[in-house]
Design an enzyme around this catalytic site. Structure first.
Site, PDB file in Angstrom:
ATOM      1  N   LYS A 226      73.689  55.862  35.576  1.00 23.03           N
ATOM      2  CA  LYS A 226      74.084  57.236  35.901  1.00 23.03           C
ATOM      3  C   LYS A 226      72.934  57.885  36.679  1.00 23.03           C
ATOM      4  O   LYS A 226      72.649  57.465  37.806  1.00 23.03           O
ATOM      5  CB  LYS A 226      74.452  57.985  34.613  1.00 23.03           C
ATOM      6  CG  LYS A 226      75.674  57.369  33.900  1.00 23.03           C
ATOM      7  CD  LYS A 226      76.096  58.188  32.706  1.00 23.03           C
ATOM      8  CE  LYS A 226      77.361  57.639  32.063  1.00 23.03           C
ATOM      9  NZ  LYS A 226      77.126  56.659  30.997  1.00 23.03           N
TER      10      LYS A 226
ATOM     11  N   ASP B 181      71.131  60.169  22.455  1.00 20.39           N
ATOM     12  CA  ASP B 181      71.910  59.393  23.430  1.00 20.39           C
ATOM     13  C   ASP B 181      71.682  60.033  24.805  1.00 20.39           C
ATOM     14  O   ASP B 181      72.276  61.057  25.130  1.00 20.39           O
ATOM     15  CB  ASP B 181      73.386  59.429  23.028  1.00 20.39           C
ATOM     16  CG  ASP B 181      74.280  58.669  24.005  1.00 20.39           C
ATOM     17  OD1 ASP B 181      73.824  58.376  25.131  1.00 20.39           O
ATOM     18  OD2 ASP B 181      75.444  58.385  23.649  1.00 20.39           O
TER      19      ASP B 181
ATOM     20  N   ARG C 288      75.022  48.860  36.295  1.00 22.35           N
ATOM     21  CA  ARG C 288      75.787  49.257  35.109  1.00 22.35           C
ATOM     22  C   ARG C 288      75.191  48.570  33.891  1.00 22.35           C
ATOM     23  O   ARG C 288      75.004  47.352  33.889  1.00 22.35           O
ATOM     24  CB  ARG C 288      77.247  48.823  35.239  1.00 22.35           C
ATOM     25  CG  ARG C 288      77.958  49.351  36.461  1.00 22.35           C
ATOM     26  CD  ARG C 288      79.447  49.224  36.319  1.00 22.35           C
ATOM     27  NE  ARG C 288      79.884  50.144  35.293  1.00 22.35           N
ATOM     28  CZ  ARG C 288      80.008  51.464  35.472  1.00 22.35           C
ATOM     29  NH1 ARG C 288      79.733  52.007  36.631  1.00 22.35           N
ATOM     30  NH2 ARG C 288      80.386  52.242  34.482  1.00 22.35           N
TER      31      ARG C 288
ATOM     32  N   TYR D 162      72.007  31.016  30.877  1.00 18.22           N
ATOM     33  CA  TYR D 162      72.213  31.414  29.482  1.00 18.22           C
ATOM     34  C   TYR D 162      70.863  31.675  28.829  1.00 18.22           C
ATOM     35  O   TYR D 162      69.953  30.862  28.955  1.00 18.22           O
ATOM     36  CB  TYR D 162      72.954  30.311  28.705  1.00 18.22           C
ATOM     37  CG  TYR D 162      74.275  30.839  28.181  1.00 18.22           C
ATOM     38  CD1 TYR D 162      74.274  31.868  27.241  1.00 18.22           C
ATOM     39  CD2 TYR D 162      75.491  30.359  28.639  1.00 18.22           C
ATOM     40  CE1 TYR D 162      75.469  32.402  26.782  1.00 18.22           C
ATOM     41  CE2 TYR D 162      76.679  30.882  28.186  1.00 18.22           C
ATOM     42  CZ  TYR D 162      76.667  31.910  27.258  1.00 18.22           C
ATOM     43  OH  TYR D 162      77.833  32.438  26.819  1.00 18.22           O
TER      44      TYR D 162
ATOM     45  N   GLU E  19      70.454  33.341  25.381  1.00 19.50           N
ATOM     46  CA  GLU E  19      70.588  33.989  24.071  1.00 19.50           C
ATOM     47  C   GLU E  19      69.231  34.025  23.378  1.00 19.50           C
ATOM     48  O   GLU E  19      68.483  33.041  23.382  1.00 19.50           O
ATOM     49  CB  GLU E  19      71.607  33.236  23.208  1.00 19.50           C
ATOM     50  CG  GLU E  19      73.031  33.568  23.615  1.00 19.50           C
ATOM     51  CD  GLU E  19      74.069  32.906  22.731  1.00 19.50           C
ATOM     52  OE1 GLU E  19      73.708  32.149  21.824  1.00 19.50           O
ATOM     53  OE2 GLU E  19      75.267  33.155  22.976  1.00 19.50           O
TER      54      GLU E  19
ATOM     55  N   THR F 184      72.129  54.819  29.407  1.00 21.81           N
ATOM     56  CA  THR F 184      72.731  53.907  30.372  1.00 21.81           C
ATOM     57  C   THR F 184      71.822  53.882  31.593  1.00 21.81           C
ATOM     58  O   THR F 184      71.082  54.829  31.863  1.00 21.81           O
ATOM     59  CB  THR F 184      74.146  54.346  30.797  1.00 21.81           C
ATOM     60  OG1 THR F 184      74.078  55.671  31.312  1.00 21.81           O
ATOM     61  CG2 THR F 184      75.113  54.297  29.639  1.00 21.81           C
TER      62      THR F 184
HETATM   63  N1  DSN Z   1      82.438  57.133  30.794  1.00 23.73           N
HETATM   64  C1  DSN Z   1      81.144  57.753  30.775  1.00 23.73           C
HETATM   65  C2  DSN Z   1      81.155  59.075  31.449  1.00 23.73           C
HETATM   66  O1  DSN Z   1      81.856  59.183  32.438  1.00 23.73           O
HETATM   67  O2  DSN Z   1      80.468  59.982  31.044  1.00 23.73           O
HETATM   68  C3  DSN Z   1      80.625  57.827  29.407  1.00 23.73           C
HETATM   69  O3  DSN Z   1      80.734  56.594  28.831  1.00 23.73           O
END
Ligand code: DSN
Length: 440
Positions: free
Chosen positions: A238, A209, A244, A58, A60, A235
């Protein structure tokens, strides 16, 4: 052939039900084509960090300001992730705690806006994300979203790109407090410079974004919004090829507000095993070979686009500059929906997702489009020649979609193609052994 799901699979002997599912998923990932544009294959090092003892802790708070004891090592982990992220992107400050891109976006809105403030973002049905003000998202219940879209399709294929005249007009009329650039289904470069100009002209803040192109930006294949946008969210799983999760980059003067909005504003304890895996991914993306990967992802998307066009598919915006293509299925077959295409491709071992296309007459659940991405199979080592084979497999499957025998035959061809490009060769034991985690 057995496939070990994680470097720690031997410990799952005590839970054969879960062990079986992990092995089944590892097998699926190794024997079918992964063309979902938001997915990738992480390195074994990222897998190892994600499956580590750090999950027990933990923490925080933030490094050196925690609400729990015992965080000496965790502080080093998070400091390392933050410093690698800022170095990779040339940013003043990084928050690496968001559990997902959606959380990162929510935290930024919370840090920069008051409830009811106006935000200008991309229309969901033109490629925007749920957190860009979808009626189904909490974002639209707290803030007032107005939107911009893409230009109409044109015969010469130059349409369906972000309509900057519209961005400027809506910004002038609606006077948003924040302008958001970024999308989940847009196959062109998103240039941060005109967004910045428009934001400055109307006195709005600017958030980029970068959920999808983060790896392309890190690898130098796309322009960086850092220094132009006030805040950049992304993110890590990707094109960046990490675990993730989400992250936020911002100017030094916004660091306190952003950090407070993530914790305690939105989240509780950070997932420090994932933060460690983010550190690994940032390190990998800073390595000299990563720009070659980013360039190969784009080259593969272009090769896939060309071959899909030759198969008779129309591509939204006429092609791609990034890791994805958006296919309009209607000229190929007016009766074929995205839903049906996704389902039959799944049966053929070709994993992708249905997607709305701009001004889609069908619902988001049915759609007239497919989204295909090249980030994962580029990681597995595929190149332009394999992209041509994939387009041919997709064309064959969709033409033969009511012939289950033909689809089964294509499934065998897909399996053969994948066998030459295992995503985790070091985790595959041909003799029933678990294999060793190591090189990916
Ligand atoms: N679900 C993601 C995507 O596939 O682009 C975006 O959050």
């Amino acid at each position: 052939m057995t496939v070990s799901a994680t470097p720690f699979a031997p410990w799952l002997g005590a839970d054969p039900a879960v062990a079986r599912l992990l092995a089944a998923e590892a097998e699926r990932q190794s024997t079918t084509l992964q063309l979902i544009a938001s997915e990738n294959f992480t390195s074994p090092a990222v897998l190892a960090a994600t499956g580590s003892v750090l999950t027990n802790k933990y923490a925080e708070g933030y490094p050196h300001r925690r609400y729990y004891g015992g965080n000496r090592v965790i502080d080093e982990v998070e400091d390392l992730a933050r410093s690698r992220a800022t170095a990779l992107f040339g940013a003043d400050h990084a928050n690496v705690q968001p559990h997902a891109g959606a959380n990162a976006n929510l935290a930024v809105y919370q840090a920069l806006l008051q409830p009811g403030d106006t935000v200008l973002a991309m229309r969901l049905d033109h490629g925007g994300h749920l957190t860009h003000g979808s009626p189904a998202s909490i974002t639209s219940k707290i803030w007032r979203f107005v939107s911009y879209g893409v230009t109409p399709a044109s015969e010469d294929g130059t349409g369906e790109v972000i309509d900057f005249d519209q961005v400027a007009d809506v910004a002038k009329r609606e006077q948003p407090k924040l302008i958001v650039a970024g999308s989940t289904a847009y196959s062109r470069v998103i240039d941060p410079a005109p967004f910045r100009e428009i934001a400055q002209a109307v006195g709005a803040m600017f958030m980029f974004d970068a959920a999808h192109p983060a790896g392309l930006i890190a690898g130098g294949a796309h322009p960086s919004p850092v220094g132009l946008a006030d805040v950049v969210t992304f993110t890590t799983h990707k094109t960046l090829r990490g675990p993730r999760g989400g992250a936020i980059l911002c100017r030094a003067d916004l660091a306190k507000a952003i950090d407070g909005a993530v914790f305690p504003g939105l989240q509780g304890g950070p997932l420090e095993h994932v933060v460690a895996a983010k550190a690994v991914a940032f390190g990998e993306a800073g390595a000299p070979e990563f720009p070659r990967y980013a360039a190969a992802v784009v080259a593969n998307a272009r090769a896939l686009a060309e071959s899909m066009s030759a198969e008779g598919f129309r591509l939204v915006s006429g092609g791609t500059d990034n890791h994805m293509i958006l296919v309009d299925l209607r000229p190929f077959d007016p009766e074929l929906t995205g839903k049906e295409a996704q389902e039959v491709l799944d049966r053929a071992g070709i994993t992708c997702n249905r997607n709305t296309i701009p001004d889609d007459p069908r619902s988001p659940f049915v759609t007239s489009g497919l989204r295909l991405g090249t980030a994962a199979e580029t990681t597995a080592g595929m190149g332009p020649a394999e992209m041509a084979r994939i387009a041919s497999l997709i064309g064959r499957t969709l033409r033969a979609r009511s012939d289950e025998e033909a689809v089964a035959g294509i499934r065998a061809d897909v399996r053969d193609l994948c066998a030459d490009f295992p995503p985790y060769p070091s985790l595959v034991g041909l003799d029933g052994s678990q294999g060793a985690a190591g090189a990916g």
